[in-house]
Every structure is written in C-alpha cells, then in structure tokens.
Scaffold this motif. Structure first.
Motif, PDB file in Angstrom:
ATOM      1  N   ASP A 106      75.986  54.784 106.023  1.00 12.47           N
ATOM      2  CA  ASP A 106      76.592  53.868 105.069  1.00 12.47           C
ATOM      3  C   ASP A 106      75.489  53.180 104.266  1.00 12.47           C
ATOM      4  OD1 ASP A 106      78.247  52.184 103.676  1.00 12.47           O
ATOM      5  OD2 ASP A 106      78.476  50.755 105.317  1.00 12.47           O
ATOM      6  N   LEU A 107      75.530  53.330 102.965  1.00 12.19           N
ATOM      7  CA  LEU A 107      74.461  52.807 102.108  1.00 12.19           C
ATOM      8  C   LEU A 107      74.900  51.565 101.330  1.00 12.19           C
ATOM      9  CD1 LEU A 107      73.133  56.215 100.738  1.00 12.19           C
ATOM     10  CD2 LEU A 107      72.009  54.727 102.406  1.00 12.19           C
ATOM     11  N   ARG A 108      75.786  50.780 101.909  1.00 10.32           N
ATOM     12  CA  ARG A 108      76.262  49.609 101.159  1.00 10.32           C
ATOM     13  C   ARG A 108      75.214  48.510 101.076  1.00 10.32           C
ATOM     14  NH1 ARG A 108      80.126  45.799 104.750  1.00 10.32           N
ATOM     15  NH2 ARG A 108      79.116  46.051 106.764  1.00 10.32           N
ATOM     16  N   GLN A 109      74.307  48.423 102.047  1.00  7.99           N
ATOM     17  CA  GLN A 109      73.281  47.375 102.034  1.00  7.99           C
ATOM     18  C   GLN A 109      72.015  47.881 101.356  1.00  7.99           C
ATOM     19  OE1 GLN A 109      74.042  44.348 102.916  1.00  7.99           O
ATOM     20  NE2 GLN A 109      76.039  44.861 103.787  1.00  7.99           N
ATOM     21  N   VAL A 110      72.165  48.339 100.125  1.00 10.04           N
ATOM     22  CA  VAL A 110      71.045  48.883  99.368  1.00 10.04           C
ATOM     23  C   VAL A 110      71.143  48.356  97.938  1.00 10.04           C
ATOM     24  CG1 VAL A 110      70.806  50.977 100.769  1.00 10.04           C
ATOM     25  CG2 VAL A 110      72.375  50.955  98.799  1.00 10.04           C
ATOM     26  N   LYS A 111      70.135  48.692  97.138  1.00 10.92           N
ATOM     27  CA  LYS A 111      70.148  48.270  95.728  1.00 10.92           C
ATOM     28  C   LYS A 111      70.767  49.368  94.879  1.00 10.92           C
ATOM     29  CE  LYS A 111      67.305  46.486  91.948  1.00 10.92           C
ATOM     30  NZ  LYS A 111      68.243  45.371  91.753  1.00 10.92           N
ATOM     31  N   LYS A 112      71.783  49.001  94.101  1.00 11.81           N
ATOM     32  CA  LYS A 112      72.425  49.941  93.193  1.00 11.81           C
ATOM     33  C   LYS A 112      71.952  49.699  91.758  1.00 11.81           C
ATOM     34  CE  LYS A 112      75.160  51.803  96.337  1.00 11.81           C
ATOM     35  NZ  LYS A 112      76.623  51.634  96.286  1.00 11.81           N
ATOM     36  N   VAL A 113      72.071  50.718  90.948  1.00 11.35           N
ATOM     37  CA  VAL A 113      71.780  50.613  89.523  1.00 11.35           C
ATOM     38  C   VAL A 113      72.987  51.118  88.750  1.00 11.35           C
ATOM     39  CG1 VAL A 113      69.269  50.789  89.676  1.00 11.35           C
ATOM     40  CG2 VAL A 113      70.647  52.879  89.654  1.00 11.35           C
ATOM     41  N   PRO A 114      73.148  50.656  87.478  1.00 13.83           N
ATOM     42  CA  PRO A 114      72.366  49.647  86.780  1.00 13.83           C
ATOM     43  C   PRO A 114      72.605  48.250  87.337  1.00 13.83           C
ATOM     44  CG  PRO A 114      74.324  50.251  85.499  1.00 13.83           C
ATOM     45  CD  PRO A 114      74.291  51.166  86.701  1.00 13.83           C
ATOM     46  N   PRO A 115      71.773  47.266  86.948  1.00 14.61           N
ATOM     47  CA  PRO A 115      70.741  47.348  85.897  1.00 14.61           C
ATOM     48  C   PRO A 115      69.490  48.079  86.365  1.00 14.61           C
ATOM     49  CG  PRO A 115      70.703  45.176  86.890  1.00 14.61           C
ATOM     50  CD  PRO A 115      71.875  45.882  87.505  1.00 14.61           C
ATOM     51  N   TRP A 116      68.839  48.721  85.412  1.00 19.12           N
ATOM     52  CA  TRP A 116      67.576  49.409  85.648  1.00 19.12           C
ATOM     53  C   TRP A 116      66.405  48.520  85.255  1.00 19.12           C
ATOM     54  CZ3 TRP A 116      66.692  53.949  88.001  1.00 19.12           C
ATOM     55  CH2 TRP A 116      67.762  54.851  88.155  1.00 19.12           C
ATOM     56  N   SER A 117      65.411  48.480  86.098  1.00 20.55           N
ATOM     57  CA  SER A 117      64.120  47.912  85.708  1.00 20.55           C
ATOM     58  C   SER A 117      63.165  49.083  85.489  1.00 20.55           C
ATOM     59  CB  SER A 117      63.567  46.987  86.801  1.00 20.55           C
ATOM     60  OG  SER A 117      63.238  47.733  87.964  1.00 20.55           O
ATOM     61  N   LYS A 118      62.112  48.845  84.752  1.00 20.23           N
ATOM     62  CA  LYS A 118      61.123  49.900  84.538  1.00 20.23           C
ATOM     63  C   LYS A 118      60.497  50.309  85.863  1.00 20.23           C
ATOM     64  CE  LYS A 118      57.069  51.234  81.823  1.00 20.23           C
ATOM     65  NZ  LYS A 118      56.091  50.819  80.789  1.00 20.23           N
ATOM     66  N   ALA A 119      60.289  49.343  86.750  1.00 18.96           N
ATOM     67  CA  ALA A 119      59.675  49.641  88.047  1.00 18.96           C
ATOM     68  C   ALA A 119      60.557  50.579  88.868  1.00 18.96           C
ATOM     69  CB  ALA A 119      59.415  48.345  88.814  1.00 18.96           C
ATOM     70  N   LEU A 120      61.863  50.329  88.869  1.00 19.04           N
ATOM     71  CA  LEU A 120      62.770  51.200  89.618  1.00 19.04           C
ATOM     72  C   LEU A 120      62.809  52.604  89.023  1.00 19.04           C
ATOM     73  CD1 LEU A 120      65.877  48.990  90.468  1.00 19.04           C
ATOM     74  CD2 LEU A 120      64.217  49.945  92.074  1.00 19.04           C
ATOM     75  N   ALA A 121      62.844  52.684  87.697  1.00 19.78           N
ATOM     76  CA  ALA A 121      62.890  53.995  87.054  1.00 19.78           C
ATOM     77  C   ALA A 121      61.617  54.787  87.336  1.00 19.78           C
ATOM     78  CB  ALA A 121      63.091  53.825  85.552  1.00 19.78           C
ATOM     79  N   LEU A 122      60.472  54.126  87.316  1.00 17.63           N
ATOM     80  CA  LEU A 122      59.210  54.814  87.627  1.00 17.63           C
ATOM     81  C   LEU A 122      59.179  55.250  89.089  1.00 17.63           C
ATOM     82  CD1 LEU A 122      56.679  52.600  85.628  1.00 17.63           C
ATOM     83  CD2 LEU A 122      57.322  54.964  85.119  1.00 17.63           C
ATOM     84  N   GLN A 123      59.708  54.410  89.981  1.00 15.70           N
ATOM     85  CA  GLN A 123      59.765  54.795  91.396  1.00 15.70           C
ATOM     86  C   GLN A 123      60.642  56.021  91.572  1.00 15.70           C
ATOM     87  OE1 GLN A 123      57.952  53.386  93.943  1.00 15.70           O
ATOM     88  NE2 GLN A 123      58.686  55.200  95.035  1.00 15.70           N
ATOM     89  N   ALA A 124      61.728  56.077  90.836  1.00 14.62           N
ATOM     90  CA  ALA A 124      62.595  57.254  90.907  1.00 14.62           C
ATOM     91  C   ALA A 124      61.833  58.510  90.499  1.00 14.62           C
ATOM     92  CB  ALA A 124      63.815  57.057  90.009  1.00 14.62           C
ATOM     93  N   MET A 125      60.994  58.406  89.465  1.00 23.17           N
ATOM     94  CA  MET A 125      60.201  59.570  89.033  1.00 23.17           C
ATOM     95  C   MET A 125      59.266  60.030  90.151  1.00 23.17           C
ATOM     96  SD  MET A 125      61.248  60.257  86.014  1.00 23.17           S
ATOM     97  CE  MET A 125      62.860  59.637  86.527  1.00 23.17           C
ATOM     98  N   ARG A 126      58.630  59.084  90.810  1.00 27.11           N
ATOM     99  CA  ARG A 126      57.692  59.438  91.888  1.00 27.11           C
ATOM    100  C   ARG A 126      58.424  60.075  93.069  1.00 27.11           C
ATOM    101  NH1 ARG A 126      55.264  54.559  89.859  1.00 27.11           N
ATOM    102  NH2 ARG A 126      56.508  53.238  91.235  1.00 27.11           N
ATOM    103  N   ASP A 127      59.585  59.525  93.397  1.00 32.53           N
ATOM    104  CA  ASP A 127      60.317  60.044  94.556  1.00 32.53           C
ATOM    105  C   ASP A 127      60.959  61.400  94.268  1.00 32.53           C
ATOM    106  OD1 ASP A 127      59.585  57.833  96.029  1.00 32.53           O
ATOM    107  OD2 ASP A 127      61.449  56.742  95.671  1.00 32.53           O
TER     108      ASP A 127
END
Length: 333
Positions: A106-127
């Motif tokens: 269950d992934l309810r206790q996690v961070k959802k998007v949007p909103p997007w920050s640049k940091a999150l988007a860059l982390q997504a690229m790395r992962d």
C-alpha cells in the motif's frame, strides 16, 4: 467524473478468505481506491494486525482489456527482478471464478504528484535511468514493443480526413491557423516519426506507460506501478512519453530533464544518437494528436482531457527540437 469500479461488497467471500490466508490476518475493512483513468478493480485493505494492503485486478464488470493485461503485469512482478527496487512490494495473487486480484504494498503514505518540483522531476530521471540499466539484462523476458499506433500517427492524420478533423477540432477558434501549421509541417514529421523503432539505438526493458498517475515518491525515490505494458523497446521511449505528463502538470520541460537522463546513462556507457530524441518527440506528439480530439470513452471518462493536457507540451517540444513553427494554443473545454 470517476471511472466505474466494483465495490468491496461485490468481492466473493471465497476471495476474501484467500487474501486473509495469504496475509495471515483477517481483513478488518476495505475501501475502493480511485486513481488512474481505467475501471480496474482497486481496493485498500485494512488488516486486523494493523497492516494495509493494496489489491488490484479484474472482477465484476471489468472490461476485456483489464483481463488481458492483468497476467502480463503479474508476470512482471513474479519474474523480472529489475523492477523490484522501483516498484511496490508484491505479495502474490488470489483468484476465483470471475475475479483475480494482485496483492501489493500500500503506497498511500508516499508523495504523489502533481505538483511537480524540479528536484522531483530530476530524481525521476535518475531513477528511470537506473531502472533502464538494471533492465538491460532482463529485456529478453518480455515481448518486443510493436510500432503499431506509435510510428504512423502523423501519416494517419495526413491520409484520413476524419482523423485530421478530430485533431484540428482541438483548436476551435484557431482551427484555420492550426490547419496552416499542420500543412506546413506534416511532411517533415512523418519520416521522423517512422524512425522511432530503429534498432541502431539503445534498447532494453521499458515500462512504456510512465505518467503521474502511475508513480509516486517513497523516501524521495521514484516508485512505478501498473507494469502491464512493460516490454522490450527503445529506452528513450519511456522518458519521451513521460515528459508531456510532467510539463502538462506544471513541471519542468523536456529540455531541462533530458540532459539529466542522458548524463546518468552515459555514465554507464550508453549514448543516444541524434535521431532518437527527434523521433520520440515527434512520435509522442503524434500519439496524442490522433487521440486527444476524439469522442470520450464512457468507461474512461477523463482520458481525453489527460491526452489534451499532454498534447500541448508534446507539440511544443517537437516543434522546438526541430526548429519548426509553433502551433496555435489548444482550446480546453
């Protein structure tokens, strides 16, 4: 408007008992979960021992597509280790006649998007890059991607008046301007789109459906779910089709994110030829161009809106990349 989904009360008693046996705890209560754009059966289960569980699959009133893709997704969780660090934990599955559910973390206790920050988007690229590197050794465990429906969309718009009109109808008051733009660029777009599936570029295991409703961030690390479309394909496809989701929801554009992905891949000796970026940008725009203007699908009531949301950034990116004039702004209803 929400998608039609079965209620927990629709789930057969035998299936509930199978879940309790597998998880070694009674189910205290359960609720429907909404998300994504399809009518998949999805539930959050609250167990007596305090744990929560996410169950997804097919059951009462599920469409044929649900039943088709469910075993494909289950096979990914069972057989492909490369997805383990970037996917929910898999606890197994349960089934009775007319029902089949996957049991997931269950992934309810996690961070959802949007909103997007640049940091999150860059982390997504790395992962995503890290997943692509891991997946190369397992890409033969999945079927090869088909180019049907992704390498011929601009050609379809050119040759089919109905498809052309669906696309131009998205611009409403700017339709004449859009028509002039289309006539000026389409013969440039068609041959570039056709290069998407070329074999002389990096191929590997891809998710094939990365967008905001199929992901979250757990401890600042990307988690992807809905693995039913995973296949062997051009690696750049995964991020190329992801960029319009980010930009359409207010995040960073492709031009800011692609260099981070390229850098991570280059660190492992993987580089992309110039045609690959152009092809995926044009193919992405073509994919949404042939879908966003069509009539709504009753069981997928929000799909056309999301496709329009992604079409605008896709058109901007491909036009910018190729040095073509920009189309007029889309009109949202």
């Amino acid at each position: 408007m929400r998608e039609p989904k079965p209620y927990w009360r629709d789930v057969p008693k035998e299936l509930r008992e199978q879940i309790e046996d597998k998880m070694a705890s009674p189910i205290r209560r359960a609720s429907r979960v909404f998300g994504g754009y399809g009518p998949t059966a999805t539930f959050r289960l609250f167990l007596e021992d305090g744990r929560t569980l996410f169950a997804k699959g097919a059951g009462k009133d599920s469409i044929a597509e649900n039943w088709r893709v469910l075993p494909l997704e289950e096979a990914m969780y069972r057989n492909v280790t490369a997805i383990t660090p970037i996917s929910p934990r898999y606890y197994g599955s349960v089934s009775v006649d007319g029902w089949h559910l996957l049991l997931l973390e269950d992934l309810r206790q996690v961070k959802k998007v949007p909103p997007w920050s640049k940091a999150l988007a860059l982390q997504a690229m790395r992962d995503i890059a890290a997943f692509h590197i891991r997946g190369i050794s397992e890409m033969d465990k999945v079927e090869a991607m088909s180019g049907k429906g992704v390498t011929d969309n601009w050609l379809t718009i050119k040759n089919n008046m109905e498809e052309r009109n669906y696309f131009l109808g998205l611009f409403q008051d700017n339709e004449k301007e859009a028509e002039a733009w289309l006539d000026a660029v389409i013969d440039t777009l068609i041959p570039i789109e056709e290069e998407l599936m070329r074999s002389d570029q990096p191929w590997g295991l891809i998710h094939k459906d990365i967008r905001s409703d199929n992901l979250c961030f757990r401890n600042d690390a990307l988690v992807l779910f809905d693995w039913a479309l995973a296949c062997r394909g051009p690696l750049i496809f995964d991020i190329g089709f992801f960029f319009p989701s980010i930009e359409g929801e207010g995040g960073s554009p492709a031009e800011c994110l692609l260099p981070e992905y390229r850098k991570e891949m280059a660190a492992h000796g993987i580089d992309f030829p110039p045609f690959a970026e152009q092809a995926v940008a044009v193919a992405t725009a073509g994919f949404f161009a042939t879908r966003a203007g069509k009539p709504p699908i009753p069981v997928l009531p929000r799909l056309r809106y999301i496709q329009r949301l992604q079409l605008g950034p896709a058109l901007r990116w491909s036009s910018n990349l190729l040095g073509l004039p920009y189309p007029p702004a889309l009109k949202f209803i």
